[in-house]
Design a protein around this motif. Sequence first.
Motif, short mmCIF file in Angstrom:
data_model
loop_
_atom_site.label_atom_id
_atom_site.label_comp_id
_atom_site.label_asym_id
_atom_site.label_seq_id
_atom_site.Cartn_x
_atom_site.Cartn_y
_atom_site.Cartn_z
N VAL A 167 0.86 -1.19 0.00
CA VAL A 167 0.00 0.00 0.00
C VAL A 167 0.90 1.24 0.00
N THR A 168 0.62 2.17 -0.90
CA THR A 168 1.49 3.34 -1.04
C THR A 168 0.92 4.60 -0.40
N ASP A 169 -0.34 4.57 0.02
CA ASP A 169 -0.98 5.73 0.62
C ASP A 169 -1.82 5.25 1.80
N VAL A 170 -1.55 5.77 3.00
CA VAL A 170 -2.28 5.31 4.18
C VAL A 170 -3.78 5.54 4.06
N ARG A 171 -4.19 6.51 3.21
CA ARG A 171 -5.62 6.78 3.05
C ARG A 171 -6.34 5.64 2.32
N GLU A 172 -5.59 4.72 1.75
CA GLU A 172 -6.19 3.58 1.06
C GLU A 172 -6.52 2.44 2.02
N THR A 173 -6.34 2.66 3.32
CA THR A 173 -6.60 1.60 4.28
C THR A 173 -7.85 1.90 5.10
N ALA A 174 -8.45 0.82 5.57
CA ALA A 174 -9.58 0.90 6.51
C ALA A 174 -9.27 -0.02 7.67
N TYR A 175 -9.82 0.33 8.83
CA TYR A 175 -9.65 -0.51 10.01
C TYR A 175 -11.02 -0.82 10.58
N ALA A 176 -11.19 -2.05 11.08
CA ALA A 176 -12.42 -2.43 11.77
C ALA A 176 -12.04 -3.17 13.05
N GLY A 177 -12.53 -2.68 14.17
CA GLY A 177 -12.22 -3.34 15.43
C GLY A 177 -13.17 -2.91 16.52
N GLY A 178 -13.18 -3.67 17.61
CA GLY A 178 -14.15 -3.42 18.65
C GLY A 178 -13.57 -2.95 19.96
N THR A 179 -12.31 -2.49 19.94
CA THR A 179 -11.68 -2.04 21.18
C THR A 179 -11.10 -0.64 21.01
N GLU A 180 -10.99 0.05 22.13
CA GLU A 180 -10.41 1.38 22.11
C GLU A 180 -8.99 1.37 21.56
N SER A 181 -8.18 0.40 22.01
CA SER A 181 -6.78 0.36 21.55
C SER A 181 -6.69 0.06 20.06
N GLY A 182 -7.60 -0.76 19.55
CA GLY A 182 -7.59 -1.04 18.12
C GLY A 182 -7.99 0.17 17.30
N VAL A 183 -9.02 0.89 17.74
CA VAL A 183 -9.43 2.11 17.04
C VAL A 183 -8.30 3.14 17.04
N LEU A 184 -7.61 3.26 18.16
CA LEU A 184 -6.47 4.18 18.22
C LEU A 184 -5.39 3.76 17.24
N CYS A 185 -5.16 2.47 17.10
CA CYS A 185 -4.18 1.98 16.12
C CYS A 185 -4.56 2.42 14.72
N GLY A 186 -5.83 2.20 14.35
CA GLY A 186 -6.27 2.58 13.01
C GLY A 186 -6.18 4.07 12.78
N LYS A 187 -6.55 4.84 13.78
CA LYS A 187 -6.50 6.31 13.65
C LYS A 187 -5.07 6.79 13.49
N ARG A 188 -4.18 6.26 14.33
CA ARG A 188 -2.78 6.68 14.28
C ARG A 188 -2.08 6.23 13.01
N ALA A 189 -2.58 5.16 12.40
CA ALA A 189 -1.98 4.69 11.15
C ALA A 189 -2.45 5.49 9.94
N GLY A 190 -3.44 6.37 10.13
CA GLY A 190 -3.91 7.22 9.04
C GLY A 190 -5.00 6.62 8.19
N ALA A 191 -5.67 5.57 8.67
CA ALA A 191 -6.73 4.94 7.89
C ALA A 191 -7.86 5.94 7.62
N SER A 192 -8.39 5.88 6.41
CA SER A 192 -9.47 6.80 6.04
C SER A 192 -10.80 6.39 6.68
N ILE A 193 -10.96 5.10 6.93
CA ILE A 193 -12.14 4.57 7.60
C ILE A 193 -11.68 3.82 8.84
N VAL A 194 -12.21 4.20 9.99
CA VAL A 194 -11.91 3.49 11.24
C VAL A 194 -13.26 3.11 11.84
N ALA A 195 -13.65 1.87 11.61
CA ALA A 195 -14.99 1.41 12.00
C ALA A 195 -14.94 0.74 13.37
#
Length: 265
Positions: A167-195
């Motif tokens: 993947v060449t652009d972090v905006r091309e990623t999405a994250y899906a998870g059910g925990t606070e720490s997982g959502v923080l991971c997705g947000k900090r990684a630059g995912a465009s969708i953090v579900a």
Amino acid sequence: MSSAAPVTLLCSGLLGVTVDDDGILERAFAEAFATQGIVPGTAAYARSMVHVHQTRGQSAVDVFRALFPDAPGRAEAATLAFDRSYRLAVDRSGLAPMPGAAEALEHIRGSGIRVCLLTGLSRSLLGLVLDTLSWWRAVDLVLCPEDAPRGYPWPDSMLCAMLRLGVTDVRETAYAGGTESGVLCGKRAGASIVAGILTGGHTRDRLHRAGATHLLGSIGELPGVLDGATGAAQAAGAAEPVIDPATLPSRAVPPPTAAPLMPPP
């Protein structure tokens, strides 16, 4: 690239999001605590289980290290006991996909999005989960704590997935998870969708405060979100103006003026 980048990679949590272990995780922690003299009915047990819930999604070894900061031997022994308890419970009771998870993963991969499963389980337990569900071919990549320098809530595991899958652009990623720490991971990684997936252990408010862009009742709702994001990205790309060089005035941009040649001295 348009600001609405198409999603090409989904990183998803495992337990409580795609896999239902029917409480095996919590029981394995409780049994591991018992090996260290922390038993139900004591204040130490209550504090320890609260910590387990608050740090859900993080690796077992990180949880035990936080609880036994001055006793690395106890943390290691508890981790080994946790792994043993979890394995025995799976051997006895088995595992099942979360409702709609298998169909959701199939739909997402069928739409051209690669899927990586992220977990705080050890590599051997991750292998056990995939063997039990026959899921080795159901996803493109699986990562455990041994695969990244830091686990949740840091972005390392998602960034590792991006690197491994090109993947060449972090905006091309999405994250899906059910925990606070997982959502923080997705947000900090630059995912465009953090579900935030509400079956994963933490509350709607907690996932929202952590930075979830979407709150979904189950993983089964995720394909619709990703399909919508793909359509929006395609529409944004089609709407971008295209400049035809033939329509530009012949002298729209004057050529640079050459420096005068100086005669040799």
